[in-house]
Design an enzyme around this catalytic site. Structure first.
Site, PDB file in Angstrom:
ATOM      1  N   HIS A  92      56.828  53.604  25.092  1.00  0.00           N
ATOM      2  CA  HIS A  92      57.038  52.645  26.196  1.00  0.00           C
ATOM      3  C   HIS A  92      58.508  52.554  26.600  1.00  0.00           C
ATOM      4  O   HIS A  92      59.037  51.470  26.846  1.00  0.00           O
ATOM      5  CB  HIS A  92      56.496  51.265  25.834  1.00  0.00           C
ATOM      6  CG  HIS A  92      55.002  51.183  25.935  1.00  0.00           C
ATOM      7  ND1 HIS A  92      54.322  51.389  27.115  1.00  0.00           N
ATOM      8  CD2 HIS A  92      54.061  50.944  24.991  1.00  0.00           C
ATOM      9  CE1 HIS A  92      53.019  51.276  26.892  1.00  0.00           C
ATOM     10  NE2 HIS A  92      52.830  51.019  25.616  1.00  0.00           N
ATOM     11  N   ASP A 148      55.136  50.986  19.390  1.00  0.00           N
ATOM     12  CA  ASP A 148      53.691  51.110  19.616  1.00  0.00           C
ATOM     13  C   ASP A 148      53.415  52.228  20.619  1.00  0.00           C
ATOM     14  O   ASP A 148      54.284  52.598  21.402  1.00  0.00           O
ATOM     15  CB  ASP A 148      53.097  49.790  20.124  1.00  0.00           C
ATOM     16  CG  ASP A 148      53.714  49.338  21.439  1.00  0.00           C
ATOM     17  OD1 ASP A 148      54.954  49.432  21.563  1.00  0.00           O
ATOM     18  OD2 ASP A 148      52.985  48.892  22.342  1.00  0.00           O
ATOM     19  N   GLU A 149      52.180  52.736  20.567  1.00  0.00           N
ATOM     20  CA  GLU A 149      51.680  53.682  21.573  1.00  0.00           C
ATOM     21  C   GLU A 149      52.704  54.775  21.899  1.00  0.00           C
ATOM     22  O   GLU A 149      53.085  54.967  23.050  1.00  0.00           O
ATOM     23  CB  GLU A 149      51.261  52.916  22.831  1.00  0.00           C
ATOM     24  CG  GLU A 149      50.104  51.951  22.535  1.00  0.00           C
ATOM     25  CD  GLU A 149      49.651  51.132  23.728  1.00  0.00           C
ATOM     26  OE1 GLU A 149      50.467  50.927  24.657  1.00  0.00           O
ATOM     27  OE2 GLU A 149      48.496  50.684  23.734  1.00  0.00           O
ATOM     28  N   VAL A 150      53.127  55.478  20.851  1.00  0.00           N
ATOM     29  CA  VAL A 150      54.104  56.561  21.028  1.00  0.00           C
ATOM     30  C   VAL A 150      53.335  57.810  21.469  1.00  0.00           C
ATOM     31  O   VAL A 150      53.091  58.741  20.698  1.00  0.00           O
ATOM     32  CB  VAL A 150      54.907  56.799  19.732  1.00  0.00           C
ATOM     33  CG1 VAL A 150      56.053  57.790  19.992  1.00  0.00           C
ATOM     34  CG2 VAL A 150      55.473  55.478  19.207  1.00  0.00           C
TER      35      VAL A 150
END
Length: 486
Positions: A92, A148-150
């Site tokens: 992100h 998060d959400e790499v």
């Protein structure tokens, strides 16, 4: 009898990557957050932070000034809300990597989501961001470093070569960057503990997590925003993390921004259920396993997505969720307390939200957005797709050819004008209500996404009707010919 909350810390998340409120509005809602049971804030500044030097280009047009950040922190202290800043340092990273100056630090050249962890300049970049944020947040105990959400990790060319070596893996790549960022926080800012979102850690084998040293450096935040949260699965995950050596764990729920990228109204019942399930997790796992809970209120799914529920529109949901946490559930007495705090006569959790006005800061925005979201598009659809005069005598076929029976103008035009006038009036009221709370670009974006398409359909109908009425001589039927002889 309501039971006391198992969560010592209850933080409200402010996601500033979309619709950032003016400081004057925050001064009104912070006391309400405190009254409802919050004792902290997780502030995700993104491009609203006043970065300096080579990072100055990260600032949004209406980014807070250093003095405004200082004022936000002062207001938080006045309402006994402990602040934890959040800065993304891995995934992100769109608000950084979208800029040409930093595009070479992308993991995958085409996508601005994820930072390339192999570049020394990548680590220097996030270290500089962290240092600037902590310079303005000198007394904080925690810093959330995201992670998060790499997405697409391991798909860059350097990563692909690195992963070909036998001892390397995606998990090792993730943990090594996390370790480097966390180590910088701990060495350069003693007394500040890094938090991380836990999704990249969940599937890493226990022994690998333990051996990485990361459990001694960070505190994971277990996030799940669902109304179908798996309680036993979460309790198992807590046990796994504890066995790996993580000293403290946190939970993260959601009061808005978790049920659809373009959601305008929060489904309150969904969010209450999410908090009830987190209470079950806290009650089923080891005592005091969870340090606290972060009530997330996402404003965009990512930097490039549309706005979801505005903060004032989410406050009734926040009230219900915080009160559920404080009192151990959402029993009737808890509902009544929430209604009193909000100044509403009825909090209809089974519907999307209550349509009634309240007395909380931004309640006028809540009421107007609710009316517009529930009724604007449907009222225009009814006129254009179910009104028998429009569908029978002014269809798309007629409109393209500017054909209309003159008597039908009298059946269609007054209703369309009345509907347009009614909605224009409500939208003007909403604009007036939004101006003290949000910056002009937020107002423009919300109206363009949620209002203008429906108003444009009405205006187009009236324009086509006017052009058809102006044609002389009026045709007798859609099959009317051009008057040429065979």
């Amino acid at each position: 009898m309501s039971s006391p909350t198992p969560f010592k810390m209850r933080l409200v998340h402010l996601d500033l990557k979309g619709a950032p409120p003016k400081v004057s509005y925050l001064s009104e809602v912070f006391p309400l957050f405190h009254a409802l049971g919050a004792n902290g804030l997780l502030i995700e500044y993104e491009d609203m932070f006043p970065y300096e030097g080579h990072l100055r280009l990260l600032r949004a047009k209406h980014a807070y000034s250093p003095s405004e950040v200082t004022e936000i922190l002062r207001l938080a202290r006045l309402s006994e809300l402990e602040v934890i800043p959040l800065v993304q340092t891995f995934g992100h990273m769109e608000f950084v990597l979208k800029h040409a100056a930093f595009a070479h630090l992308r993991e995958v050249a085409l996508f601005p989501n994820t930072l390339n962890p192999h570049e020394a300049e990548s680590l220097a970049l996030v270290q500089a961001m962290i240092d600037q944020i902590l310079e303005l947040h000198r007394d904080v105990r925690w810093l959330h470093i995201g992670c998060d959400e790499v997405y697409y990790l391991g798909e860059g060319e350097t990563s692909k070569q690195w992963l070909q070596q036998e001892q390397n893996s995606h998990a090792k790549l993730c943990l090594s960057h996390m370790q480097a960022v966390a180590s910088h926080v701990l060495t350069q800012h003693p007394g500040v503990t890094p938090l991380v979102w836990d999704d990249m850690l969940r599937d890493i084998p226990q022994e690998q997590l333990k051996a990485s040293g990361v459990p001694q450096l960070v505190e994971p935040v277990l996030w799940d925003y669902g109304a179908d949260l798996d309680v036993h699965g979460k309790v198992f995950l807590i046990g796994k993390y504890q066995e790996c050596g993580f000293q403290r764990l946190w939970a993260a729920s959601a009061f808005k921004g978790a049920t659809g990228a373009s959601q305008a109204l929060p489904p309150v019942e969904h969010h209450i259920r999410n908090h009830e399930l987190w209470l079950q997790v806290a009650g089923s796992g080891p005592k005091d396993a969870l340090q606290g809970i972060i009530l997330t209120g996402w404003q965009r799914y990512d930097h490039f997505s549309v706005l979801c529920e505005l903060l004032p529109v989410g406050i009734p949901s926040l009230a219900a969720c915080l009160q559920s946490l404080v009192h151990g559930g959402f029993a009737e007495d808890v509902r009544l307390r929430a209604e009193r705090f909000l100044g509403v006569s009825s909090l209809e959790i089974a519907d999307t939200v209550s349509e009634g006005a309240g007395s909380f800061p931004g309640s006028d925005i809540h009421a107007l957005v609710t009316q517009i979201s529930l009724h604007l598009r449907s009222s225009v659809d009814t006129l254009l797709e179910r009104n028998r005069y429009v569908t029978g005598w002014f269809s798309p076929y007629h409109r393209r050819r500017k054909l209309v029976h003159p008597v039908m103008i009298q059946h269609i035009q007054p209703e369309a004008l009345s509907l347009l006038s009614r909605w224009n009036n409500l939208v003007q009221q909403l604009e007036v209500a939004l101006q003290p709370v949000f910056y002009p670009d937020t107002i423009e974006e919300w109206l363009e996404e949620n209002v203008l398409p429906s108003l444009q359909r009405l205006q187009d109908l009236l324009q086509d009707l006017g052009e058809a009425a102006a044609r002389q001589p009026p045709p007798t039927s859609p099959g009317w010919d051009t008057g040429q002889n065979p």
